[in-house]
Design an enzyme around this catalytic site. Structure first.
Site, PDB file in Angstrom:
ATOM      1  N   ALA A  88      -2.490   2.296  -8.050  1.00 14.32           N
ATOM      2  CA  ALA A  88      -3.416   3.301  -8.643  1.00 14.32           C
ATOM      3  C   ALA A  88      -3.154   4.549  -9.014  1.00 14.32           C
ATOM      4  O   ALA A  88      -2.983   4.843 -10.319  1.00 14.32           O
ATOM      5  CB  ALA A  88      -4.856   3.310  -7.767  1.00 14.32           C
ATOM      6  N   ARG A 116      -5.264  -2.616 -17.371  1.00  9.06           N
ATOM      7  CA  ARG A 116      -5.698  -3.155 -16.067  1.00  9.06           C
ATOM      8  C   ARG A 116      -7.241  -2.434 -15.856  1.00  9.06           C
ATOM      9  O   ARG A 116      -7.332  -1.064 -15.990  1.00  9.06           O
ATOM     10  CB  ARG A 116      -4.779  -2.666 -15.008  1.00  9.06           C
ATOM     11  CG  ARG A 116      -3.238  -3.250 -15.196  1.00  9.06           C
ATOM     12  CD  ARG A 116      -2.632  -3.162 -13.688  1.00  9.06           C
ATOM     13  NE  ARG A 116      -2.881  -4.093 -12.828  1.00  9.06           N
ATOM     14  CZ  ARG A 116      -2.432  -3.986 -11.467  1.00  9.06           C
ATOM     15  NH1 ARG A 116      -1.579  -3.052 -11.087  1.00  9.06           N
ATOM     16  NH2 ARG A 116      -2.834  -4.989 -10.546  1.00  9.06           N
ATOM     17  N   LYS A 158      -6.419  -4.284  -2.801  1.00  9.15           N
ATOM     18  CA  LYS A 158      -5.404  -5.674  -3.267  1.00  9.15           C
ATOM     19  C   LYS A 158      -6.052  -6.850  -2.595  1.00  9.15           C
ATOM     20  O   LYS A 158      -6.656  -6.668  -1.476  1.00  9.15           O
ATOM     21  CB  LYS A 158      -4.011  -5.419  -2.920  1.00  9.15           C
ATOM     22  CG  LYS A 158      -3.188  -6.491  -2.815  1.00  9.15           C
ATOM     23  CD  LYS A 158      -3.140  -6.928  -4.400  1.00  9.15           C
ATOM     24  CE  LYS A 158      -2.753  -6.060  -5.505  1.00  9.15           C
ATOM     25  NZ  LYS A 158      -3.021  -6.661  -6.723  1.00  9.15           N
ATOM     26  N   ARG A 198       3.138   0.401 -10.845  1.00  8.77           N
ATOM     27  CA  ARG A 198       1.876  -0.313 -10.273  1.00  8.77           C
ATOM     28  C   ARG A 198       1.478   0.645  -9.073  1.00  8.77           C
ATOM     29  O   ARG A 198       2.241   1.603  -8.789  1.00  8.77           O
ATOM     30  CB  ARG A 198       1.946  -1.518  -9.626  1.00  8.77           C
ATOM     31  CG  ARG A 198       3.072  -1.758  -8.861  1.00  8.77           C
ATOM     32  CD  ARG A 198       3.165  -2.656  -7.686  1.00  8.77           C
ATOM     33  NE  ARG A 198       2.163  -2.120  -6.638  1.00  8.77           N
ATOM     34  CZ  ARG A 198       2.241  -1.359  -5.873  1.00  8.77           C
ATOM     35  NH1 ARG A 198       3.294  -0.606  -5.716  1.00  8.77           N
ATOM     36  NH2 ARG A 198       1.142  -0.843  -5.056  1.00  8.77           N
ATOM     37  N   ASP A 244      -8.186   1.318  -4.858  1.00  8.28           N
ATOM     38  CA  ASP A 244      -8.058   1.516  -6.352  1.00  8.28           C
ATOM     39  C   ASP A 244      -9.249   1.982  -6.927  1.00  8.28           C
ATOM     40  O   ASP A 244      -9.373   2.442  -8.090  1.00  8.28           O
ATOM     41  CB  ASP A 244      -7.718   0.079  -7.107  1.00  8.28           C
ATOM     42  CG  ASP A 244      -6.363  -0.288  -6.803  1.00  8.28           C
ATOM     43  OD1 ASP A 244      -6.091  -0.799  -5.622  1.00  8.28           O
ATOM     44  OD2 ASP A 244      -5.756  -0.269  -7.862  1.00  8.28           O
TER      45      ASP A 244
HETATM   46  O1  MRU Z   1      -1.621  -4.810  -8.066  1.00  5.89           O
HETATM   47  P1  MRU Z   1      -1.163  -3.559  -7.596  1.00  5.89           P
HETATM   48  O2  MRU Z   1       0.143  -3.629  -6.761  1.00  5.89           O
HETATM   49  O3  MRU Z   1      -1.330  -2.122  -8.499  1.00  5.89           O
HETATM   50  O4  MRU Z   1      -2.268  -3.005  -6.388  1.00  5.89           O
HETATM   51  C1  MRU Z   1      -1.861  -1.927  -5.696  1.00  5.89           C
HETATM   52  C2  MRU Z   1      -3.060  -1.661  -4.724  1.00  5.89           C
HETATM   53  O5  MRU Z   1      -3.803  -2.405  -4.264  1.00  5.89           O
HETATM   54  C3  MRU Z   1      -2.835  -0.368  -3.765  1.00  5.89           C
HETATM   55  O6  MRU Z   1      -3.292  -0.567  -2.297  1.00  5.89           O
HETATM   56  C4  MRU Z   1      -3.769   0.555  -4.317  1.00  5.89           C
HETATM   57  O7  MRU Z   1      -3.451   0.583  -5.731  1.00  5.89           O
HETATM   58  C5  MRU Z   1      -3.383   1.835  -3.566  1.00  5.89           C
HETATM   59  S1  MRU Z   1      -2.102   2.789  -4.183  1.00  5.89           S
HETATM   60  C6  MRU Z   1      -1.774   4.113  -3.429  1.00  5.89           C
END
Ligand code: MRU
Length: 345
Positions: free
Chosen positions: A49, A88, A245, A47, A234
């Site tokens: 991005a 996703r 998030k 997980r 993301d």
């Molecule tokens: O659902 P997730 O855990 O994949 O969400 C991740 C986030 O919201 C991160 O802050 C985002 O992907 C940036 S990662 C550098």
């Protein structure tokens, strides 16, 4: 620092660190089938991005290598790409990496050449991300002062990217250079990426780290303990609205109230100029089971209660002090500054 994603030595599997098991167990998974790879993204075994993009690129390569000779290679490759892309919706890095993979194949109709191009491209995507994160970390550190308290949300560290991460890069690099920061991680309900992953990464780096429940942020800000908020994202729309998030926008609203700068960090590839504003960003809705049971031993809710579980929210551009990419620090008005960065990338 642990390796989060790599190709197996024989090129027939993608090996990932199972992020759902951390911090209690360091468990690696050898993924070989499309079903395992899609499940890994959907269940957040991998997980964050940029990490999703890197993983999907390796996954497509491994799957391509195993397409039987009797099957139309290019048709199957496209099918795998679409299936991975559908796992996703919010992080643009997923579709961006997969599109790069197909672009690398180009117009060739030769399977061997296509496989060679795919192999090179997935490795390049990961190597580039290491350099991108390093550059973001340098810009990030230029925004920080020694002894600052920095609040972060979810996980945008090395686990979610490659070494240094995005939002955590300045803290990690600064710590290596002798800065003393006080990091505050929000738990990040319901899947606890802050509690399980960010706190783990920062403590392992030796950074002074305090974990708080998400609803404690306002109190800490009011007490003057937070000098800046650092978050990942993301997808960034052309006007500077950013999806991250669920709960990130709540931190941004608080930061504005307490006059604390709120910074967003991401690779330039996360800028999606096809989205005019945050309203165009698709927000993933996840199963209510994550809230009913989540990381609890048993269900904590009435079984019939309705659940709303959006995985992301959009922070409006006017709450963001700056958006930091490997190309530099973008300030408002974002419609101009992001365009300049995008053109140069
Ligand atoms: O659902 P997730 O855990 O994949 O969400 C991740 C986030 O919201 C991160 O802050 C985002 O992907 C940036 S990662 C550098």
């Amino acid at each position: 620092m642990l390796d989060n994603i790599k190709l197996s030595a024989d090129g027939n599997a993608v090996i990932i660190l199972d992020q759902t098991r951390l911090p209690c167990e360091v468990k690696y998974l050898n993924l070989t089938t499309a079903a395992e790879m899609k499940k890994a993204i959907v269940t957040l075994q991998v997980r964050g991005a940029p990490a999703i993009g890197i993983f999907a690129a390796y996954a497509l390569y491994v799957l391509a290598r195993n397409i039987p000779k009797s099957v139309d290679f290019f048709k199957k490759l496209n099918q795998y790409k679409d299936e991975l892309n559908a796992t996703r919706p919010t992080a643009v890095n997923l579709s961006h990496a997969l599109e790069r993979m197909l672009k690398a194949v180009g117009k060739t109709k030769n399977r061997k050449k296509a496989l060679a191009a795919l192999g090179e491209e997935c490795r390049a995507i990961q190597h580039e991300d290491i350099a991108v994160c390093r550059s973001i970390a340098e810009y990030s550190l230029s925004l920080l002062k020694d002894n600052w308290g920095v609040l972060t949300y979810c996980n945008a560290g090395p686990l979610a990217t490659s070494r240094y991460g995005t939002a955590l890069g300045g803290l990690i690099l600064g710590h290596e250079r002798g800065y003393q920061f006080k990091a505050f991680c929000c738990e990040t309900r319901p899947l606890m990426q802050g509690a399980r992953l960010t706190a783990y990464e920062l403590v392992e780096e030796g950074i002074d780290t305090t974990l708080i429940c998400d609803n404690m942020a306002s109190k800490l800000m009011s007490e003057g303990k937070i000098q800046a908020c650092f978050v990942g994202c993301d997808r960034v729309a052309a006007n500077g609205d950013t999806a991250n998030k669920i709960g990130t926008s709540m931190i941004a609203v608080l930061a504005k109230h307490y006059k604390i700068p709120f910074y967003v960090f991401c690779p330039a590839s996360t800028l999606d100029m096809t989205c005019k504003s945050g309203r165009d960003i698709i927000i993933e809705e996840r199963s209510g089971e994550e809230i009913h049971t989540g990381y609890f031993k048993e269900r904590i809710t009435h079984k019939d209660v309705k659940i709303c579980n959006p995985a992301f929210d959009v922070t409006p551009a006017d709450l963001i002090t700056a958006i930091v990419t490997e190309k530099g620090i973008c300030k408002p008005p974002y419609s101009n500054s992001l365009k300049t960065v995008k053109k140069g990338s």
